[in-house]
Design a protein around this motif. Sequence first.
Motif, short mmCIF file in Angstrom:
data_model
loop_
_atom_site.label_atom_id
_atom_site.label_comp_id
_atom_site.label_asym_id
_atom_site.label_seq_id
_atom_site.Cartn_x
_atom_site.Cartn_y
_atom_site.Cartn_z
N ILE A 258 -4.89 -2.67 8.44
CA ILE A 258 -5.64 -2.36 9.66
C ILE A 258 -7.10 -2.07 9.32
O ILE A 258 -8.01 -2.51 10.02
CB ILE A 258 -5.00 -1.15 10.37
CG1 ILE A 258 -3.59 -1.50 10.83
CG2 ILE A 258 -5.83 -0.72 11.56
CD1 ILE A 258 -2.83 -0.33 11.42
N GLN A 259 -7.31 -1.36 8.23
CA GLN A 259 -8.66 -1.02 7.81
C GLN A 259 -9.48 -2.26 7.46
O GLN A 259 -10.70 -2.29 7.65
CB GLN A 259 -8.60 -0.10 6.60
CG GLN A 259 -9.95 0.34 6.06
CD GLN A 259 -10.56 1.46 6.86
OE1 GLN A 259 -9.86 2.41 7.19
NE2 GLN A 259 -11.83 1.37 7.17
N PRO A 271 -14.29 -3.27 12.68
CA PRO A 271 -13.60 -2.32 13.57
C PRO A 271 -12.49 -1.54 12.88
O PRO A 271 -11.77 -0.80 13.54
CB PRO A 271 -13.02 -3.24 14.64
CG PRO A 271 -12.71 -4.49 13.88
CD PRO A 271 -13.77 -4.64 12.82
N GLY A 272 -12.34 -1.71 11.55
CA GLY A 272 -11.21 -1.08 10.87
C GLY A 272 -11.15 0.43 11.03
O GLY A 272 -10.11 1.00 11.34
N ASP A 273 -12.28 1.11 10.81
CA ASP A 273 -12.32 2.57 10.95
C ASP A 273 -11.96 3.01 12.36
O ASP A 273 -11.23 4.00 12.56
CB ASP A 273 -13.71 3.11 10.59
CG ASP A 273 -14.01 2.99 9.12
OD1 ASP A 273 -13.04 2.95 8.34
OD2 ASP A 273 -15.19 2.93 8.74
N LEU A 274 -12.45 2.27 13.35
CA LEU A 274 -12.18 2.63 14.74
C LEU A 274 -10.71 2.42 15.08
O LEU A 274 -10.10 3.23 15.79
CB LEU A 274 -13.07 1.79 15.66
CG LEU A 274 -13.12 2.23 17.12
CD1 LEU A 274 -13.69 3.62 17.26
CD2 LEU A 274 -13.94 1.25 17.95
N GLN A 277 -8.65 5.23 13.84
CA GLN A 277 -8.77 6.43 14.68
C GLN A 277 -7.83 6.39 15.87
O GLN A 277 -7.24 7.41 16.25
CB GLN A 277 -10.21 6.57 15.17
CG GLN A 277 -11.22 6.95 14.12
CD GLN A 277 -11.07 8.38 13.67
OE1 GLN A 277 -10.55 9.22 14.41
NE2 GLN A 277 -11.49 8.66 12.46
N TRP A 278 -7.65 5.23 16.46
CA TRP A 278 -6.91 5.11 17.72
C TRP A 278 -5.45 4.71 17.53
O TRP A 278 -4.70 4.67 18.52
CB TRP A 278 -7.59 4.10 18.64
CG TRP A 278 -8.92 4.60 19.12
CD1 TRP A 278 -10.13 4.36 18.55
CD2 TRP A 278 -9.17 5.42 20.26
NE1 TRP A 278 -11.12 5.00 19.26
CE2 TRP A 278 -10.57 5.65 20.31
CE3 TRP A 278 -8.35 5.99 21.23
CZ2 TRP A 278 -11.15 6.42 21.31
CZ3 TRP A 278 -8.94 6.76 22.22
CH2 TRP A 278 -10.32 6.97 22.26
N LEU A 279 -5.03 4.40 16.30
CA LEU A 279 -3.67 3.92 16.09
C LEU A 279 -2.85 4.79 15.13
O LEU A 279 -1.63 4.81 15.22
CB LEU A 279 -3.68 2.48 15.55
CG LEU A 279 -4.25 1.41 16.47
CD1 LEU A 279 -4.26 0.06 15.77
CD2 LEU A 279 -3.46 1.32 17.77
N LEU A 280 -3.50 5.50 14.21
CA LEU A 280 -2.80 6.20 13.14
C LEU A 280 -2.78 7.70 13.39
O LEU A 280 -3.82 8.33 13.59
CB LEU A 280 -3.46 5.93 11.78
CG LEU A 280 -3.03 4.66 11.04
CD1 LEU A 280 -3.35 3.41 11.85
CD2 LEU A 280 -3.70 4.58 9.68
#
Length: 411
Positions: A258-259, A271-274, A277-280
Amino acid sequence: MTYRRAAIPVLVGGLLLLALVWWAGASAPALDLPGTTNVISSPAVGELTRWLTPWSYDVPVSAQLGNEAFGGAGATASLDGLNYVKLHTTAQQIRYVALFVFFVVGALLLIRRLPPAKGRTTAALLAVWTWGLVAGMLAVTVSAPWMIASGGHGSFRFLPELSNIITTGREVVLMAALVAAVATVLLARIAGAGPVRRRGHGQEREHKREQEQWAEEQGQLPSTAVPARAARLAATVGTVVIALSLFVLSYTPVAAVIQSISPRTGLVSEPGDLLRQWLLLGGWDWPGGGPLGEWLLYRAIDAVLLAVVWWSLRRLPGLLTRATVPAMAVTTVCATVLGLLVSQLLRMLINAESLGGDPLRLVTGLGVGTPAALTCGLVAGIAAAVTLRTAGGRAARADATPSAQDDPACS
């Protein structure tokens, strides 16, 4: 409780939250006064500054008037600096307005469907408190584009900058939301008090009839009994959605994939960091060189999070005046945030010795994962509501179907 009765307590709670957060943000410049480090330690000053800066109107260095990094020197630099100051002020105005709006909208739904009466007071308090943390996170997110632009680099690594800003400011909101939640629930309990008991002989029946009529108008009469099997199934389905984020998406190899997602197209690149934030909701890997007992201890803490979510979802159908999809979705978000806070509190107690007992460093970890709790909680709440409605409808039809022993044709 009707929206009209719930509006005043919620508005008072929203204004109190706004005032407390504004007061905390306005106190940030006091940390720069001479002698502050003599009163509290230098690390504590730095930690408190990091907490308060997201809510402070104090202009950062990057947006100060005449900054030569943006436009050279002289009048041009002054004009550019003034524009950045205006952007920063606009970002803070949007942030505070969004905080008030998000808190009021969510708390109004919670107080409407979870009125603090008949054993619901504690549940309503926890729900409004955790929703205050979500409202703060959403307010920071909405105002983030203006805040990024005020730093002078709005077109550079926009999504990583957005991800970094979303994680700020939660400590102040967490404490202020608790005070606002207490005030909201107390006022809602007063507003939800029934008619004054009549005194005198022969008026008991009339008073009881008025109480029942008032309770029906306020939506506080118990809703249709929810079958225990349907409630357990709905709680299990919702918890599975949370476990998918906690144990599958948060597994280190999956999180790394994802990252690494990075389409190279302008503002939407990296967008990996974002997404993290919203999935993990956490992060874990199989035990390596560390002790197995410590690894099992942290996995047990993750199991506590799921237990809190399952227990909350199991109780919600009986606590809500109506288990509608919006009510289940919002309350599941609150249950997920509550589970996060409980698990993080346990981690804080475990790590207290390694962090030297510094209370500020310990509290810093509280509220991490709130964006993912919002995303997964909404999905889990909708899934639980649909399951509850489907399973409850089947149970009702099964109860309504006459058995073969009761059928006259079979006798």
